[in-house]
Design an enzyme around this catalytic site. Sequence first.
Site, PDB file in Angstrom:
ATOM      1  N   GLN A 132       0.845  -1.196   0.000  1.00  0.00           N
ATOM      2  CA  GLN A 132       0.000   0.000   0.000  1.00  0.00           C
ATOM      3  C   GLN A 132       0.877   1.241   0.000  1.00  0.00           C
ATOM      4  O   GLN A 132       0.387   2.355  -0.066  1.00  0.00           O
ATOM      5  CB  GLN A 132      -0.875   0.023   1.267  1.00  0.00           C
ATOM      6  CG  GLN A 132      -1.800  -1.165   1.389  1.00  0.00           C
ATOM      7  CD  GLN A 132      -2.347  -1.301   2.795  1.00  0.00           C
ATOM      8  OE1 GLN A 132      -3.311  -0.641   3.174  1.00  0.00           O
ATOM      9  NE2 GLN A 132      -1.732  -2.152   3.590  1.00  0.00           N
ATOM     10  N   HIS A 150      -1.511   1.623  -4.170  1.00  0.00           N
ATOM     11  CA  HIS A 150      -1.862   3.040  -4.010  1.00  0.00           C
ATOM     12  C   HIS A 150      -0.965   3.963  -4.835  1.00  0.00           C
ATOM     13  O   HIS A 150      -0.896   5.155  -4.563  1.00  0.00           O
ATOM     14  CB  HIS A 150      -1.814   3.426  -2.513  1.00  0.00           C
ATOM     15  CG  HIS A 150      -2.856   2.721  -1.698  1.00  0.00           C
ATOM     16  ND1 HIS A 150      -2.833   2.639  -0.317  1.00  0.00           N
ATOM     17  CD2 HIS A 150      -3.977   2.058  -2.080  1.00  0.00           C
ATOM     18  CE1 HIS A 150      -3.891   1.957   0.108  1.00  0.00           C
ATOM     19  NE2 HIS A 150      -4.589   1.591  -0.940  1.00  0.00           N
ATOM     20  N   GLY A 219       3.112  -4.583   8.847  1.00  0.00           N
ATOM     21  CA  GLY A 219       3.092  -3.129   9.029  1.00  0.00           C
ATOM     22  C   GLY A 219       1.867  -2.441   8.470  1.00  0.00           C
ATOM     23  O   GLY A 219       1.957  -1.305   8.021  1.00  0.00           O
ATOM     24  N   THR A 220       0.720  -3.132   8.540  1.00  0.00           N
ATOM     25  CA  THR A 220      -0.509  -2.446   8.114  1.00  0.00           C
ATOM     26  C   THR A 220      -1.538  -2.492   9.238  1.00  0.00           C
ATOM     27  O   THR A 220      -1.659  -3.502   9.924  1.00  0.00           O
ATOM     28  CB  THR A 220      -1.112  -3.035   6.816  1.00  0.00           C
ATOM     29  OG1 THR A 220      -2.350  -2.368   6.533  1.00  0.00           O
ATOM     30  CG2 THR A 220      -1.329  -4.540   6.883  1.00  0.00           C
ATOM     31  N   ASN A 245       3.590  -6.978  13.274  1.00  0.00           N
ATOM     32  CA  ASN A 245       3.142  -5.636  13.675  1.00  0.00           C
ATOM     33  C   ASN A 245       3.320  -5.523  15.183  1.00  0.00           C
ATOM     34  O   ASN A 245       2.894  -6.415  15.913  1.00  0.00           O
ATOM     35  CB  ASN A 245       1.645  -5.479  13.305  1.00  0.00           C
ATOM     36  CG  ASN A 245       1.192  -4.038  13.340  1.00  0.00           C
ATOM     37  OD1 ASN A 245       1.532  -3.296  14.251  1.00  0.00           O
ATOM     38  ND2 ASN A 245       0.412  -3.645  12.351  1.00  0.00           N
ATOM     39  N   GLU A 247       1.727  -3.813  17.130  1.00  0.00           N
ATOM     40  CA  GLU A 247       0.409  -3.613  17.761  1.00  0.00           C
ATOM     41  C   GLU A 247      -0.578  -4.619  17.179  1.00  0.00           C
ATOM     42  O   GLU A 247      -0.522  -4.908  15.983  1.00  0.00           O
ATOM     43  CB  GLU A 247      -0.143  -2.217  17.437  1.00  0.00           C
ATOM     44  CG  GLU A 247       0.767  -1.061  17.759  1.00  0.00           C
ATOM     45  CD  GLU A 247       0.847  -0.802  19.254  1.00  0.00           C
ATOM     46  OE1 GLU A 247      -0.115  -1.176  19.964  1.00  0.00           O
ATOM     47  OE2 GLU A 247       1.868  -0.257  19.699  1.00  0.00           O
ATOM     48  N   ALA A 263       9.073  -4.905  11.880  1.00  0.00           N
ATOM     49  CA  ALA A 263       9.398  -5.628  10.645  1.00  0.00           C
ATOM     50  C   ALA A 263      10.910  -5.734  10.430  1.00  0.00           C
ATOM     51  O   ALA A 263      11.419  -6.779  10.022  1.00  0.00           O
ATOM     52  CB  ALA A 263       8.759  -4.913   9.462  1.00  0.00           C
TER      53      ALA A 263
HETATM   54  P1  OAD Z   1      -1.232   2.799   8.991  1.00  0.00           P
HETATM   55  O1  OAD Z   1      -0.516   4.054   9.347  1.00  0.00           O
HETATM   56  O2  OAD Z   1      -2.716   2.818   9.048  1.00  0.00           O
HETATM   57  O3  OAD Z   1      -0.731   1.625   9.913  1.00  0.00           O
HETATM   58  C1  OAD Z   1       0.631   1.373  10.126  1.00  0.00           C
HETATM   59  C2  OAD Z   1       0.758   0.097  10.929  1.00  0.00           C
HETATM   60  O4  OAD Z   1       2.124  -0.195  11.048  1.00  0.00           O
HETATM   61  C3  OAD Z   1       0.198   0.202  12.355  1.00  0.00           C
HETATM   62  O5  OAD Z   1      -0.650  -0.917  12.597  1.00  0.00           O
HETATM   63  C4  OAD Z   1       1.453   0.128  13.244  1.00  0.00           C
HETATM   64  O6  OAD Z   1       1.228  -0.556  14.471  1.00  0.00           O
HETATM   65  C5  OAD Z   1       2.400  -0.664  12.359  1.00  0.00           C
HETATM   66  N1  OAD Z   1       3.835  -0.439  12.618  1.00  0.00           N
HETATM   67  C6  OAD Z   1       4.459   0.658  13.121  1.00  0.00           C
HETATM   68  N2  OAD Z   1       5.791   0.478  13.169  1.00  0.00           N
HETATM   69  C7  OAD Z   1       6.030  -0.767  12.668  1.00  0.00           C
HETATM   70  C8  OAD Z   1       7.218  -1.526  12.447  1.00  0.00           C
HETATM   71  N3  OAD Z   1       8.434  -1.051  12.734  1.00  0.00           N
HETATM   72  N4  OAD Z   1       7.081  -2.778  11.913  1.00  0.00           N
HETATM   73  C9  OAD Z   1       5.857  -3.279  11.605  1.00  0.00           C
HETATM   74  N5  OAD Z   1       4.716  -2.594  11.801  1.00  0.00           N
HETATM   75  C10 OAD Z   1       4.788  -1.357  12.312  1.00  0.00           C
HETATM   76  O7  OAD Z   1      -0.706   2.387   7.528  1.00  0.00           O
HETATM   77  P2  OAD Z   1      -1.396   1.481   6.428  1.00  0.00           P
HETATM   78  O8  OAD Z   1      -2.085   0.318   7.007  1.00  0.00           O
HETATM   79  O9  OAD Z   1      -0.375   1.235   5.394  1.00  0.00           O
HETATM   80  O10 OAD Z   1      -3.574   5.265   1.796  1.00  0.00           O
HETATM   81  O11 OAD Z   1      -2.462   2.490   5.838  1.00  0.00           O
HETATM   82  C11 OAD Z   1      -3.148   2.159   4.688  1.00  0.00           C
HETATM   83  C12 OAD Z   1      -3.419   3.349   3.850  1.00  0.00           C
HETATM   84  O12 OAD Z   1      -4.001   4.394   4.638  1.00  0.00           O
HETATM   85  C13 OAD Z   1      -2.181   4.013   3.263  1.00  0.00           C
HETATM   86  O13 OAD Z   1      -1.694   3.377   2.115  1.00  0.00           O
HETATM   87  C14 OAD Z   1      -2.710   5.384   2.944  1.00  0.00           C
HETATM   88  C15 OAD Z   1      -3.495   5.676   4.195  1.00  0.00           C
HETATM   89  O14 OAD Z   1      -4.557   6.541   4.045  1.00  0.00           O
HETATM   90  C16 OAD Z   1      -3.613   6.214   0.884  1.00  0.00           C
HETATM   91  O15 OAD Z   1      -2.954   7.238   0.962  1.00  0.00           O
HETATM   92  C17 OAD Z   1      -4.545   5.922  -0.248  1.00  0.00           C
END
Ligand code: OAD
Length: 281
Positions: A132, A150, A219-220, A245, A247, A263
Amino acid sequence: MPAQVKKMGPSPLSLKNRHLWVILIESQMSELEKQLDELIEILRAGPRIAVLTGAGISAESGIPTFRGKDGLWRQFRAEELATPQAFFRDPKLVWEWYDWRRGIIGAKEPHAGHRVLARWERYFPHFVLITQNVDGFHRRAGSQNVLELHGNIWEVRCTQEGTIVENTECPLRKMPPLCPACGAMLRPNVVWFGESLPSETLEEAYAASASCDVMFAIGTSAYVQPAASLPLLAAERGAKIIEVNPEPTPLSSTADLSFLAKAGEILPLINERLPAGLGRT
Ligand code: OAD
């Protein structure tokens, strides 16, 4: 030295605490070892791998996520910056925001976790990487086939003709930049709220999710559709779901294994344990 700040030896209580910490860390480590062994068995049983990544995988490179404590959507309003309406209302403002993000991304590097995924593309005979993220880090780390759901922040699209070209100028000299062919405004080639995902890329992502044996979700936050439904589709079709993740997420209850860790730490650990006979090499 004043009496209050005189250096004290360890109190019996702190020794006891330290002992408890050692027990706790040891039990966490053996839990992790168990999970890693389990994962290797899962990978032995199913050779077709799909991976879905989100902003969290780039967090350790220093790229802000969207929904975390310092997430972009905590500081900025998506409807003012990431919708087609916002762009046509104030293209300069929207481009300034993207230019700022390009500046951050351009100054950072992919990390060991991105590089492990690039290696897995060559290691596993069937491997599909779906992201994403728009930062382009997977490609920079060496992944060749990446399904960018995206879009990509380093590409621009002509608002008139739809042509997509790479653009790495940072900072941009002119905002909004204009199409050299027709003079229309160029926009970032990313998906904004209310827009459809690139249909071919999405089809490929669905197909990979429906046919894999193992799907990693790394990481999503698993909130944004349709990406969030891909691991659910994979699970429905019998694939094992592995989450990485720090969390828990709405996906955690479906996951067969949840690595509650970063990650950049877990992926190299998994990679170290992959037996030579398992993959292509
Ligand atoms: P989010 O910002 O919603 O979520 C990030 C996730 O990464 C969270 O669950 C954190 O706990 C986790 N995280 C943080 N640090 C980490 C690490 N070091 N290793 C693994 N995980 C970690 O991001 P996305 O799920 O990617 O869309 O969000 C999806 C979409 O929402 C994005 O692509 C964007 C946004 O709006 C668009 O812009 C269209």
